[in-house]
Design an enzyme around this catalytic site. Structure first.
Site, PDB file in Angstrom:
ATOM      1  N   ASN A  49       0.809  -1.211   0.000  1.00  0.00           N
ATOM      2  CA  ASN A  49       0.000   0.000   0.000  1.00  0.00           C
ATOM      3  C   ASN A  49       0.850   1.273   0.000  1.00  0.00           C
ATOM      4  OD1 ASN A  49      -2.426  -1.448   0.105  1.00  0.00           O
ATOM      5  ND2 ASN A  49      -2.360  -1.557   2.344  1.00  0.00           N
ATOM      6  N   HIS A 135     -14.601  -1.431   5.750  1.00  0.00           N
ATOM      7  CA  HIS A 135     -13.521  -2.250   6.310  1.00  0.00           C
ATOM      8  C   HIS A 135     -13.984  -3.055   7.526  1.00  0.00           C
ATOM      9  CE1 HIS A 135      -9.617  -2.989   8.374  1.00  0.00           C
ATOM     10  NE2 HIS A 135      -9.194  -3.128   7.126  1.00  0.00           N
ATOM     11  N   GLU A 175     -16.235   4.746   3.039  1.00  0.00           N
ATOM     12  CA  GLU A 175     -14.810   4.909   2.754  1.00  0.00           C
ATOM     13  C   GLU A 175     -14.663   5.770   1.514  1.00  0.00           C
ATOM     14  OE1 GLU A 175     -12.449   1.346   2.858  1.00  0.00           O
ATOM     15  OE2 GLU A 175     -13.890   0.320   4.136  1.00  0.00           O
ATOM     16  N   SER A 179     -10.922  -0.742  -0.269  1.00  0.00           N
ATOM     17  CA  SER A 179      -9.607  -1.366  -0.311  1.00  0.00           C
ATOM     18  C   SER A 179      -9.515  -2.603  -1.181  1.00  0.00           C
ATOM     19  CB  SER A 179      -9.154  -1.708   1.110  1.00  0.00           C
ATOM     20  OG  SER A 179     -10.066  -2.605   1.725  1.00  0.00           O
ATOM     21  N   ASP A 204     -13.811   7.114   6.133  1.00  0.00           N
ATOM     22  CA  ASP A 204     -12.506   6.464   6.329  1.00  0.00           C
ATOM     23  C   ASP A 204     -11.702   6.703   5.055  1.00  0.00           C
ATOM     24  OD1 ASP A 204     -10.344   4.729   6.416  1.00  0.00           O
ATOM     25  OD2 ASP A 204     -11.444   3.145   7.442  1.00  0.00           O
ATOM     26  N   HIS A 207      -7.256   4.805   2.169  1.00  0.00           N
ATOM     27  CA  HIS A 207      -6.636   4.554   0.864  1.00  0.00           C
ATOM     28  C   HIS A 207      -6.767   5.739  -0.079  1.00  0.00           C
ATOM     29  CE1 HIS A 207      -5.827   0.268   1.627  1.00  0.00           C
ATOM     30  NE2 HIS A 207      -6.919   0.325   2.357  1.00  0.00           N
ATOM     31  N   LYS A 236      -0.279   3.822   4.422  1.00  0.00           N
ATOM     32  CA  LYS A 236      -0.416   3.686   2.970  1.00  0.00           C
ATOM     33  C   LYS A 236       0.437   4.761   2.293  1.00  0.00           C
ATOM     34  CE  LYS A 236      -3.987   1.173   4.518  1.00  0.00           C
ATOM     35  NZ  LYS A 236      -4.318   1.017   5.960  1.00  0.00           N
TER      36      LYS A 236
END
Length: 384
Positions: A49, A135, A175, A179, A204, A207, A236
């Site tokens: 990541n 997640h 998110e 992910s 969130d 990423h 990440k």
């Protein structure tokens, strides 16, 4: 009683192995770099990541080394004892100014930050609305927090709105970048619905931060509307580890008083905070890193767009969905024989019959690296 536990453990492991779902830890010999070594063999790393290549950056490593020499290697205590330093305060000031929030609280991981927030904020009678593909840390916290949790269909904001209840205290969570699929949320529409329906909004941005949006601002760079709570992680694009919750001053005070993950965990070190501040500066100024992975992403897209297994995304996460777990493992093994390291993601992390390679691109990759991987994947696709 011991025999019962042993039998349970044995049965569970046997079932995982029978279903081609057994996980294992891999010991690498040269750290998180675009090329690493294992058992004497070199591998191109397409599973990290480290989207901007900061983890192996000489500039960031030098900054961390200097900070360790000056400040030592451990904080020695929780933030409320002696674990919070001037370096933490500087990082907080820079991060909140960049992202436009009042305050930030630091945690050892994104998992801890998500758990701390949901378990502290929500109680019996509250309503928690989560994207179905959020997640595991968010889903687990949701099941433990006492609130009634409902999951809306992935990126289906009409479904989210239909679940809203004006008479209940409601937190909605999504998110920025998912992910396993690498797709984006419509942050502006999500926050807009939350504002209209009187729901507290949380994103969130694990990423997304540092990678997507104007100047790497993540969720805050792809929407004119900001969520009321933002979680960012440093494992990440920042190339390090840890996480932060960004929120209002009052919310920050509340979490400081009642979030057990914050109160009872040792803070990351002052040297680590200094290194994170350096990483933030590099994200803000070294735009070539985002430009590099976008160039590699466009190349990858051009080479593989005709393959049915390829999933097009506008993020560094490039799923290669094969469906069957055994087939995903076989492809991983074949790529490793060619010196290419990828990871097979299988249920329960992803839905049944959607096993995949989770391929990630980084600014530390070279064009020939991406070409090599694409050639191997194309051959696999053509062979069926």
């Amino acid at each position: 009683m011991t025999r019962a536990f042993n039998q349970r453990i044995s049965d569970a492991l046997m079932e995982r192995e029978r279903s081609n779902l057994l996980r294992s830890v891999q010991t690498l010999e040269s750290g998180n770099q675009s090329v690493f070594h294992k058992d004497g063999q070199s591998f191109l790393n397409f599973s990290s990541n480290d989207y901007l290549g900061l983890a192996s950056s000489s500039e960031l490593k030098h900054s961390y080394q200097q900070a360790i020499g000056e400040l030592g290697v451990g904080s020695g205590a929780s933030p409320l004892v002696t674990g919070y330093s001037a370096q933490h305060e500087s990082l907080k000031s820079a991060l909140t100014e960049w992202l436009g929030f009042d305050t930030a609280l630091f945690f050892s991981s994104g998992y801890a930050a998500n758990q701390a927030l949901l378990l502290t904020l929500l109680t019996k009678g509250d309503l928690l609305l989560q994207d179905r593909l959020n997640h595991a840390s968010l889903m687990e916290a949701g099941s433990l927090c006492g609130a009634d949790m409902k999951r809306f269909r992935h990126n289906d904001l009409a479904h989210l709105e239909s679940l809203a209840r004006a008479e209940r205290s409601t937190l909605a969570v999504t998110e920025s970048v998912f992910s396993m699929d690498g797709d984006l949320s419509d942050i502006e529409a999500f926050v807009g619905i939350c504002q209209t329906r009187g729901m507290l909004s949380m994103v969130d941005d694990a990423h997304g931060i540092g990678v997507i949006g104007d100047n790497g601002l993540g969720a805050c760079g792809i929407s004119e509307l900001k969520p009321e709570i933002l979680v960012v992680t440093f494992g990440k694009a920042f190339g390090l580890n840890g996480a932060a919750i960004l929120c209002s001053e009052e919310m920050g005070q509340y979490l400081t008083q009642f979030a057990r993950h914050y109160i009872y965990s040792t803070a990351f070190s002052a040297a680590h905070a200094r290194a994170l501040l350096q990483a933030l500066s590099m994200i803000q100024t070294q735009h070539w890193r985002r430009e590099k992975w976008m160039e590699l992403s466009a190349m990858f897209e051009e080479l593989l767009s005709d393959c049915p297994e390829y999933v097009s995304t506008s993020t560094p996460i490039k799923p290669w969905v094969v469906g069957d777990s055994a087939r995903a493992l076989a492809l991983c093994s074949s790529l490793k024989e060619k010196g290419v390291w990828t990871t097979a993601i299988r249920p329960p992390t992803v839905p049944r019959e959607s096993a995949r390679l989770r391929i990630t691109l980084s600014a530390s990759h070279q064009h020939q690296d991406v070409l090599m991987l694409a050639n191997q994947l194309t051959r696999f696709s053509e062979e069926g």
